[in-house]
Design a protein around this motif. Structure first.
Motif, mmCIF file in Angstrom:
data_model
loop_
_atom_site.group_PDB
_atom_site.id
_atom_site.type_symbol
_atom_site.label_atom_id
_atom_site.label_comp_id
_atom_site.label_asym_id
_atom_site.label_seq_id
_atom_site.Cartn_x
_atom_site.Cartn_y
_atom_site.Cartn_z
ATOM 1 N N MET A 5 -14.201 -23.183 1.520
ATOM 2 C CA MET A 5 -13.807 -21.784 1.416
ATOM 3 C C MET A 5 -15.036 -20.943 1.066
ATOM 4 N N SER A 6 -15.227 -19.793 1.785
ATOM 5 C CA SER A 6 -16.432 -19.008 1.533
ATOM 6 C C SER A 6 -16.307 -18.231 0.230
ATOM 7 N N GLU A 7 -17.473 -18.032 -0.407
ATOM 8 C CA GLU A 7 -17.514 -17.307 -1.681
ATOM 9 C C GLU A 7 -17.181 -15.832 -1.435
ATOM 10 N N ALA A 8 -16.600 -15.184 -2.435
ATOM 11 C CA ALA A 8 -16.350 -13.741 -2.324
ATOM 12 C C ALA A 8 -17.698 -13.033 -2.292
ATOM 13 N N PRO A 9 -17.883 -12.065 -1.383
ATOM 14 C CA PRO A 9 -19.175 -11.388 -1.295
ATOM 15 C C PRO A 9 -19.477 -10.582 -2.554
ATOM 16 N N VAL A 10 -20.755 -10.452 -2.855
ATOM 17 C CA VAL A 10 -21.184 -9.651 -4.008
ATOM 18 C C VAL A 10 -21.928 -8.439 -3.464
ATOM 19 N N PHE A 11 -21.488 -7.257 -3.872
ATOM 20 C CA PHE A 11 -22.107 -6.029 -3.367
ATOM 21 C C PHE A 11 -22.899 -5.329 -4.464
ATOM 22 N N SER A 12 -23.923 -4.577 -4.029
ATOM 23 C CA SER A 12 -24.755 -3.831 -4.982
ATOM 24 C C SER A 12 -25.327 -2.630 -4.230
ATOM 25 N N GLU A 13 -26.186 -1.861 -4.897
ATOM 26 C CA GLU A 13 -26.802 -0.716 -4.204
ATOM 27 C C GLU A 13 -27.680 -1.199 -3.060
ATOM 28 N N GLU A 14 -28.299 -2.386 -3.238
ATOM 29 C CA GLU A 14 -29.172 -2.934 -2.192
ATOM 30 C C GLU A 14 -28.334 -3.463 -1.014
ATOM 31 N N THR A 15 -27.187 -4.064 -1.331
ATOM 32 C CA THR A 15 -26.298 -4.569 -0.273
ATOM 33 C C THR A 15 -24.925 -3.912 -0.459
ATOM 34 N N PRO A 16 -24.804 -2.655 0.007
ATOM 35 C CA PRO A 16 -23.562 -1.909 -0.241
ATOM 36 C C PRO A 16 -22.394 -2.404 0.611
ATOM 37 N N ILE A 17 -21.190 -2.029 0.174
ATOM 38 C CA ILE A 17 -19.973 -2.266 0.975
ATOM 39 C C ILE A 17 -20.058 -1.306 2.159
ATOM 40 N N ARG A 18 -20.048 -1.861 3.366
ATOM 41 C CA ARG A 18 -20.126 -1.032 4.578
ATOM 42 C C ARG A 18 -18.706 -0.633 4.979
#
Length: 231
Positions: A1-14
């Motif tokens: 099962m894939s890990e839940a994504p982690v978002f930040s200012e560098e990798t924002p939620i698109r």
């Protein structure tokens, strides 16, 4: 099962927006873009535009209006998710419509919010579904399932109606229950889309319901009953 994504200012939620009212889209864009860790990557005013633009933008979350001039957000949700299975769709509607909510569940949506929602609640809804969580809680789903069931017809009657279906119609019904589109059902069963439509018309008539989403509920209930007997 894939890990839940982690978002930040560098990798924002698109986020991708679909609403036929420009003012609503602009308001949503301004509100979401003002949040850290969220970026609106595109928008559309029609279902056709959304299907043409959405996949190339690789959004994590699509905020989709349920009612559109050239279709509906549920179909757009299904189609986008057939290209991007990890996409979380958040359905947006201006009224509390049980049919639309049930359609959203069957269409694979991760959440459903009213346009009257407070801005901060919408932002938290986007963050919730982006991490793979569903906002369609089981209690709401169960209540809707029950509301669609004919109180006069108990389970034996449902079983009788299912017994009237041919083997092919049962297979189509099971796939409707999984939320597949006619095209996907056709591919799975090696049938043309027109043949799938004909099977659906016949099975709806045999089940005594008018809408495919009601047939999907019956399929889901029947599978629940069968589960305990399967080992």
């Amino acid at each position: 099962m894939s890990e839940a994504p982690v978002f930040s200012e560098e990798t924002p939620i698109r986020v991708f927006l679909l609403d036929d009212h420009e003012v609503v889209r602009r308001g949503l864009r301004d509100m979401l873009d003002a949040e850290s860790g969220i970026e609106v990557v595109g928008e559309a005013g029609t279902a056709e535009q959304a299907l043409a633009r959405g996949p190339a933008l690789r959004p994590h979350v699509a905020v989709l209006d349920v009612r559109l001039p050239d279709g509906d957000g549920i179909t757009v949700c299904r189609e986008l998710r057939s290209h991007m299975p990890d996409l979380a769709c958040l359905m947006l509607t201006s009224f509390d419509d049980e049919d639309a909510l049930l359609d959203a569940i069957m269409g694979g949506a991760a959440g459903y919010v009213l346009k009257q929602i407070k801005g901060s609640d919408l932002v938290s809804a986007v963050r919730t579904v982006a991490t793979g969580q569903s906002m369609l809680d089981p209690a709401t789903t169960a209540r809707l399932m029950h509301s669609l069931r004919d109180p006069e017809a108990g389970h034996p009657a449902e079983d009788d109606r299912l017994a009237a279906l041919s083997e092919r119609e049962r297979a189509v019904l099971d796939l409707i229950g999984e939320g597949l589109t006619n095209r996907q059902i056709g591919k799975r069963l090696y049938l043309s889309e027109k043949t799938v439509k004909n099977h659906i018309s016949r099975l709806l008539s045999k089940l005594g319901v008018e809408r495919r989403v009601q047939a999907a509920v019956i399929a889901a209930q029947f599978q629940e009953h069968e589960e305990p007997h399967r080992h």
